[in-house]
Design a protein around this motif. Structure first.
Motif, PDB file in Angstrom:
ATOM      1  N   ALA A 194     -55.987 -28.061 -66.121  1.00  0.00           N
ATOM      2  CA  ALA A 194     -56.639 -28.161 -64.820  1.00  0.00           C
ATOM      3  C   ALA A 194     -55.832 -29.128 -63.962  1.00  0.00           C
ATOM      4  O   ALA A 194     -55.499 -30.228 -64.401  1.00  0.00           O
ATOM      5  N   LEU A 195     -55.518 -28.703 -62.742  1.00  0.00           N
ATOM      6  CA  LEU A 195     -54.710 -29.513 -61.833  1.00  0.00           C
ATOM      7  C   LEU A 195     -55.317 -29.489 -60.441  1.00  0.00           C
ATOM      8  O   LEU A 195     -55.837 -28.459 -59.990  1.00  0.00           O
ATOM      9  N   HIS A 196     -55.208 -30.622 -59.737  1.00  0.00           N
ATOM     10  CA  HIS A 196     -55.602 -30.663 -58.334  1.00  0.00           C
ATOM     11  C   HIS A 196     -54.422 -30.396 -57.413  1.00  0.00           C
ATOM     12  O   HIS A 196     -54.580 -29.812 -56.343  1.00  0.00           O
ATOM     13  N   ASP A 197     -53.249 -30.837 -57.813  1.00  0.00           N
ATOM     14  CA  ASP A 197     -52.067 -30.695 -56.963  1.00  0.00           C
ATOM     15  C   ASP A 197     -51.580 -29.244 -57.021  1.00  0.00           C
ATOM     16  O   ASP A 197     -51.031 -28.792 -58.032  1.00  0.00           O
ATOM     17  N   LEU A 198     -51.768 -28.524 -55.936  1.00  0.00           N
ATOM     18  CA  LEU A 198     -51.446 -27.098 -55.925  1.00  0.00           C
ATOM     19  C   LEU A 198     -49.947 -26.840 -56.007  1.00  0.00           C
ATOM     20  O   LEU A 198     -49.514 -25.832 -56.554  1.00  0.00           O
ATOM     21  N   ASN A 199     -49.144 -27.745 -55.472  1.00  0.00           N
ATOM     22  CA  ASN A 199     -47.699 -27.550 -55.543  1.00  0.00           C
ATOM     23  C   ASN A 199     -47.175 -27.759 -56.959  1.00  0.00           C
ATOM     24  O   ASN A 199     -46.279 -27.028 -57.399  1.00  0.00           O
ATOM     25  N   LEU A 200     -47.739 -28.704 -57.688  1.00  0.00           N
ATOM     26  CA  LEU A 200     -47.371 -28.852 -59.096  1.00  0.00           C
ATOM     27  C   LEU A 200     -47.825 -27.625 -59.883  1.00  0.00           C
ATOM     28  O   LEU A 200     -47.093 -27.118 -60.739  1.00  0.00           O
ATOM     29  N   ALA A 201     -49.037 -27.161 -59.607  1.00  0.00           N
ATOM     30  CA  ALA A 201     -49.542 -25.976 -60.300  1.00  0.00           C
ATOM     31  C   ALA A 201     -48.660 -24.764 -60.011  1.00  0.00           C
ATOM     32  O   ALA A 201     -48.361 -23.966 -60.905  1.00  0.00           O
ATOM     33  N   ALA A 202     -48.215 -24.629 -58.768  1.00  0.00           N
ATOM     34  CA  ALA A 202     -47.395 -23.485 -58.388  1.00  0.00           C
ATOM     35  C   ALA A 202     -46.061 -23.491 -59.105  1.00  0.00           C
ATOM     36  O   ALA A 202     -45.532 -22.439 -59.467  1.00  0.00           O
ATOM     37  N   GLY A 220     -53.895 -14.803 -60.995  1.00  0.00           N
ATOM     38  CA  GLY A 220     -52.616 -14.121 -60.921  1.00  0.00           C
ATOM     39  C   GLY A 220     -51.489 -15.119 -60.840  1.00  0.00           C
ATOM     40  O   GLY A 220     -51.666 -16.314 -61.089  1.00  0.00           O
ATOM     41  N   SER A 221     -50.301 -14.653 -60.497  1.00  0.00           N
ATOM     42  CA  SER A 221     -49.153 -15.544 -60.361  1.00  0.00           C
ATOM     43  C   SER A 221     -49.382 -16.473 -59.176  1.00  0.00           C
ATOM     44  O   SER A 221     -50.119 -16.139 -58.235  1.00  0.00           O
ATOM     45  N   PRO A 222     -48.750 -17.655 -59.191  1.00  0.00           N
ATOM     46  CA  PRO A 222     -48.934 -18.571 -58.058  1.00  0.00           C
ATOM     47  C   PRO A 222     -48.614 -17.948 -56.713  1.00  0.00           C
ATOM     48  O   PRO A 222     -49.319 -18.178 -55.735  1.00  0.00           O
ATOM     49  N   VAL A 223     -47.557 -17.127 -56.645  1.00  0.00           N
ATOM     50  CA  VAL A 223     -47.181 -16.543 -55.359  1.00  0.00           C
ATOM     51  C   VAL A 223     -48.238 -15.553 -54.881  1.00  0.00           C
ATOM     52  O   VAL A 223     -48.440 -15.388 -53.662  1.00  0.00           O
ATOM     53  N   PRO A 245     -36.859 -22.683 -51.099  1.00  0.00           N
ATOM     54  CA  PRO A 245     -35.569 -21.999 -51.256  1.00  0.00           C
ATOM     55  C   PRO A 245     -34.830 -22.329 -52.551  1.00  0.00           C
ATOM     56  O   PRO A 245     -33.999 -21.532 -53.005  1.00  0.00           O
ATOM     57  N   ARG A 246     -35.140 -23.466 -53.174  1.00  0.00           N
ATOM     58  CA  ARG A 246     -34.430 -23.833 -54.402  1.00  0.00           C
ATOM     59  C   ARG A 246     -35.223 -23.478 -55.654  1.00  0.00           C
ATOM     60  O   ARG A 246     -34.653 -23.039 -56.650  1.00  0.00           O
ATOM     61  N   THR A 247     -36.538 -23.676 -55.633  1.00  0.00           N
ATOM     62  CA  THR A 247     -37.336 -23.436 -56.835  1.00  0.00           C
ATOM     63  C   THR A 247     -37.880 -22.017 -56.906  1.00  0.00           C
ATOM     64  O   THR A 247     -38.200 -21.525 -57.993  1.00  0.00           O
ATOM     65  N   GLY A 248     -38.015 -21.367 -55.767  1.00  0.00           N
ATOM     66  CA  GLY A 248     -38.613 -20.037 -55.736  1.00  0.00           C
ATOM     67  C   GLY A 248     -40.120 -20.044 -55.881  1.00  0.00           C
ATOM     68  O   GLY A 248     -40.745 -18.981 -55.938  1.00  0.00           O
ATOM     69  N   ALA A 249     -40.721 -21.227 -55.956  1.00  0.00           N
ATOM     70  CA  ALA A 249     -42.174 -21.348 -56.116  1.00  0.00           C
ATOM     71  C   ALA A 249     -42.838 -21.479 -54.748  1.00  0.00           C
ATOM     72  O   ALA A 249     -42.228 -21.981 -53.790  1.00  0.00           O
ATOM     73  N   PRO A 250     -44.099 -21.052 -54.637  1.00  0.00           N
ATOM     74  CA  PRO A 250     -44.823 -21.276 -53.386  1.00  0.00           C
ATOM     75  C   PRO A 250     -44.952 -22.773 -53.110  1.00  0.00           C
ATOM     76  O   PRO A 250     -45.153 -23.566 -54.035  1.00  0.00           O
ATOM     77  N   GLN A 251     -44.829 -23.124 -51.847  1.00  0.00           N
ATOM     78  CA  GLN A 251     -45.011 -24.516 -51.438  1.00  0.00           C
ATOM     79  C   GLN A 251     -46.075 -24.557 -50.360  1.00  0.00           C
ATOM     80  O   GLN A 251     -45.948 -23.909 -49.317  1.00  0.00           O
ATOM     81  N   VAL A 252     -47.131 -25.329 -50.628  1.00  0.00           N
ATOM     82  CA  VAL A 252     -48.272 -25.394 -49.719  1.00  0.00           C
ATOM     83  C   VAL A 252     -48.136 -26.617 -48.822  1.00  0.00           C
ATOM     84  O   VAL A 252     -47.920 -27.735 -49.301  1.00  0.00           O
ATOM     85  N   THR A 253     -48.256 -26.406 -47.538  1.00  0.00           N
ATOM     86  CA  THR A 253     -48.299 -27.497 -46.568  1.00  0.00           C
ATOM     87  C   THR A 253     -49.644 -27.431 -45.863  1.00  0.00           C
ATOM     88  O   THR A 253     -50.004 -26.386 -45.295  1.00  0.00           O
ATOM     89  N   PHE A 254     -50.380 -28.526 -45.928  1.00  0.00           N
ATOM     90  CA  PHE A 254     -51.695 -28.569 -45.287  1.00  0.00           C
ATOM     91  C   PHE A 254     -51.544 -29.053 -43.850  1.00  0.00           C
ATOM     92  O   PHE A 254     -50.691 -29.894 -43.546  1.00  0.00           O
ATOM     93  N   LEU A 255     -52.367 -28.514 -42.978  1.00  0.00           N
ATOM     94  CA  LEU A 255     -52.288 -28.819 -41.559  1.00  0.00           C
ATOM     95  C   LEU A 255     -53.532 -29.609 -41.159  1.00  0.00           C
ATOM     96  O   LEU A 255     -54.589 -29.018 -40.883  1.00  0.00           O
TER      97      LEU A 255
END
Length: 272
Positions: A194-202, A220-223, A245-255
């Motif tokens: 269980a993780l709160h940090d969505l970018n680490l989870a992704a 499903g997959s993170p993407v 662009p380097r990891t290929g993983a989704p990166q979430v930015t909150f607004l």
């Protein structure tokens, strides 16, 4: 240590009249890292408790390699499943090395001492969480982050085929968050975390299950899972999701300050 298959099939968990988790199904295949994400109170910790046998399902099953986890002998379960829980409250009057050595207990007979293999596993577990220099320190004198790393080392020394972790990066600085999750990623064991940090989870998880109000909202997959629409619905926030662009993983930015997308959609277009 090899991975095991975990199947959670239609599990409902209750506490008195309160329903904590309702009809949740999840599969973790051998060697996968499966992430549970969702807001506070969504049922992540409760679901993990059903796996490491603290909270018995009201309905449904938890199977480990095809066997009901709740019917396994305690010793057999301890050789298969290790857990790192939130705020364990553990106050051991022991050295760090002695706490990590507790992970070897399921593999021993009563009063057995450490073997050379045990000693190697304990050293490796301490090194994996950057805690070698803490080995002779009293556990109860450690900081919160140091304690967390030691408890993770104890679970690693247990050599489980299924490792269950509830917010293992709590209290850890950024470096140790990355090191711990990197270690989990490399294990041959199956990992449910269980993780709160969505970018680490992704980045570190093969698949995600999103819980909301005790039910699975998406999986499903993170993407596939981490979309602005889902984050608006589940968390009530506005976000942008890009592919790094380097990891290929989704990166979430909150607004911050922007109304959640779900609220925008519900309200309709602005009136001019």
């Amino acid at each position: 240590m090899t991975g095991t298959e975990l199947v959670i099939d239609g599990v409902t968990l209750t506490a008195g009249a309160r329903r904590l988790v309702e009809d949740v199904s999840l599969t973790a295949r051998p060697g996968e890292v499966i992430g549970l994400v969702g807001p506070n109170g969504s049922g992540k910790s409760s679901l993990l408790r059903a796996v490491y046998r603290v909270l018995r399902p009201t309905t449904g099953r938890v199977d480990v390699d095809g066997m009901d986890a709740w019917s396994l002998p305690v010793r057999q379960l301890a050789r298969t499943v290790a857990a790192v829980v939130q705020e364990s409250g553990a106050e051991f009057d022991l050295s760090v090395r002695e706490v990590v050595a507790m992970g070897r207990t399921p593999h021993k007979q009563l009063l057995d001492g450490d073997t050379p293999e045990d000693a190697d596993l304990i050293r490796s577990a301490l090194a994996a969480v950057d805690a070698t220099d803490l080995a002779h320190r009293p556990f109860d004198r450690l900081s919160g982050g140091e304690r967390q790393r030691v408890l993770i080392a104890r679970a690693l020394a247990q050599q489980p085929s299924l490792l269950v972790l509830d917010e293992p990066t709590n209290h850890l600085d950024i470096r140790h968050q990355l090191e711990v999750l990197g270690t989990l990623r490399q294990l041959p064991a199956t990992v449910l975390v269980a993780l709160h940090d969505l970018n680490l989870a992704a980045y570190y998880c093969d698949r995600l299950y999103v819980l909301r109000d005790g039910s699975v909202t998406a999986s499903g997959s993170p993407v596939d899972v981490l979309t602005p629409q889902l984050l608006a619905t589940v968390y009530g926030v506005t976000s942008e999701v890009t592919i790094h662009p380097r990891t290929g993983a989704p990166q979430v930015t909150f607004l911050p300050g922007a109304p959640p997308l779900a609220a925008q959609v519900e309200a309709g277009p602005p009136v001019s």
